[in-house]
Design an enzyme around this catalytic site. Structure first.
Site, PDB file in Angstrom:
ATOM      1  N   CYS A  91       0.878  -1.080   0.094  1.00  0.00           N
ATOM      2  CA  CYS A  91      -0.047  -0.026   0.035  1.00  0.00           C
ATOM      3  C   CYS A  91       0.846   1.277   0.008  1.00  0.00           C
ATOM      4  CB  CYS A  91      -0.846   0.102   1.148  1.00  0.00           C
ATOM      5  SG  CYS A  91      -2.085  -1.450   1.298  1.00  0.00           S
ATOM      6  N   HIS A 359      -8.978   3.019  -2.392  1.00  0.00           N
ATOM      7  CA  HIS A 359      -7.672   2.863  -2.082  1.00  0.00           C
ATOM      8  C   HIS A 359      -7.098   2.145  -3.161  1.00  0.00           C
ATOM      9  CE1 HIS A 359      -4.204   1.625  -0.322  1.00  0.00           C
ATOM     10  NE2 HIS A 359      -4.341   0.658   0.452  1.00  0.00           N
ATOM     11  N   CYS A 389      -0.159   2.331   6.700  1.00  0.00           N
ATOM     12  CA  CYS A 389       0.167   1.121   7.005  1.00  0.00           C
ATOM     13  C   CYS A 389       0.411   0.303   5.908  1.00  0.00           C
ATOM     14  CB  CYS A 389      -1.097   0.564   7.670  1.00  0.00           C
ATOM     15  SG  CYS A 389      -2.475   0.349   6.893  1.00  0.00           S
TER      16      CYS A 389
END
Length: 403
Positions: A91, A359, A389
């Site tokens: 991510c 996302h 994160c």
């Protein structure tokens, strides 16, 4: 060391990450090329203008494989002498692409870079590339691997967050994102996506649900309870690492977790000489970057230790930071960050986040950095911090200072 400046930041709108999403017809290469072209046109870049294109991309298989960054350069109007580097820190890929570019500039390895990322989740499904930590028993059993949703619920259990708190954060994310769009706060950064004939495909974040309410969210069932309590009983795996807990409280669902979407983002990074060459004024200095590893079971707590590291290395405290962007992978991630640093929620994700807008894995880090910069300028703030994160237990962060 040489200062690295952020000269420009742009992104695509986020499309729903499904077959009926507006961006589903666009490949990752094509969308990346559009972002590269928009950045080059807007800043008058020509010829061998930058040293490299560093591009984050998580699921690097099929049409997103084969060094997508280089493919995007060749599909764009950029000079073919510019190479391309695809990177994957899950991510945080988009943010670490920018961090890597900035540190190359700071170390004297070239005057200018384009960095960012892409993920077309409607076309290349998440996890379709496989991952040793998830599928190799010799690694998964030794590390205490559990899916991210279980990790998010573990955070909520370990740090005492309730379903009501998570849902309230989600509703606020939707409200802030809707307000930001209504007030045109993304107008400078969002580049409409068009087809090869120039016809508009998408010009807004289509995942948003501004009418979301607490009562609507309260009706949703926890998304990860079945995999936690039923086979393969991932709760038991997590509790082996955290035996002081009696059970995992499952509070996350689709409404308080990040959305699956398509999107791309591009950021222009360079030194002072680069700006002089193209007549560009820097918008911010990339003051510091950091990355860190963390426990792979609870997995998503990385924003806390990486923020501690980047603040300590910069001689700053959380009180010195004016605005924060903390990726809303799950509501508990942001709640834990706010708890750890005792920051005012009004300073965090001012214009909503991934719960509201989605996302797109490889692009999100670059997207939130651009959002942070836009808000720093709008609100006339000096210091901002972006962090995410990261799957398998990592964290990444960047501090911007307006100039």
């Amino acid at each position: 060391m040489t200062d690295a400046f952020l000269y420009d930041a742009l992104r695509s709108p986020r499309g729903r990450g499904r077959a009926d999403g507006s961006l589903n017809e666009v490949t990752a290469v094509a969308l990346s090329a559009q972002m590269l072209d928009a950045l080059a046109t807007r800043n008058g870049l020509s010829g061998h203008a930058v040293e490299d294109v560093i591009w984050g991309n998580v699921t690097q298989v099929g049409e997103q494989g084969g060094c997508l960054a280089r493919s995007a350069v060749l599909a764009s109007s950029l000079d073919q002498a510019i190479p391309g580097l695809s990177i994957n820190r899950f991510c945080a890929s988009g943010l670490d692409a920018v961090n890597l570019a900035a540190n190359q500039v700071r170390g004297g390895a070239g005057h200018g870079y384009i960095a960012g990322g892409v993920e077309m989740m409607s076309r290349v499904p998440m996890s379709s590339d496989g991952a040793a930590i998830a599928v190799d028993p010799s690694l998964a059993m030794g590390t205490g691997f559990v899916p991210q949703g279980i990790s998010a619920d573990l955070i909520a259990t370990e740090y005492g967050f309730t379903r009501a708190q998570a849902d309230a954060l989600a509703v606020e994310s939707q409200r802030r994102a809707a307000l930001a769009w209504a007030e045109g706060r993304f107008a400078r950064s969002v580049v409409p996506v068009r087809d090869r004939n120039g016809l508009l495909i998408l010009d807004h974040d289509e995942y948003m649900r501004p009418d979301t309410s607490l009562s609507a969210l309260s009706a949703l069932k926890p998304a990860f309870q079945a995999m936690g309590e039923g086979m393969p009983e991932f709760d038991k795996v997590a509790l082996m690492k955290y035996p002081h807990l009696d059970r995992i409280h499952h509070i996350h669902h689709a409404g308080n977790s990040s959305g699956i979407v398509d999107g791309a983002a591009a950021i222009l990074v360079g030194d002072a000489a680069f700006g002089r060459r193209y007549g560009l004024k820097p918008r911010a200095r990339i003051r510091a970057t950091a990355k860190i590893g963390s426990d792979p079971t609870i997995m998503l707590t990385g924003p806390v230790p990486v923020t501690q590291r980047i603040l300590a290395g910069s001689g700053l405290t959380a009180r010195d930071i004016d605005l924060f962007e903390v990726n809303e992978a799950f509501a508990a991630v942001v709640l834990r960050f706010q708890q750890a640093f005792d920051v005012d929620p009004a300073q965090v994700n001012v214009n909503g986040g991934s719960i509201a807008m989605g996302h797109p894995l490889g692009a999100t880090g670059a997207m939130i950095l651009g959002t942070l910069l836009d808000e720093m300028e709008r609100a006339d703030k000096t210091l901002g911090l972006a962090t995410l994160c990261v799957a398998s237990g990592m964290g990444a962060a960047t501090i911007l200072e307006r100039v």
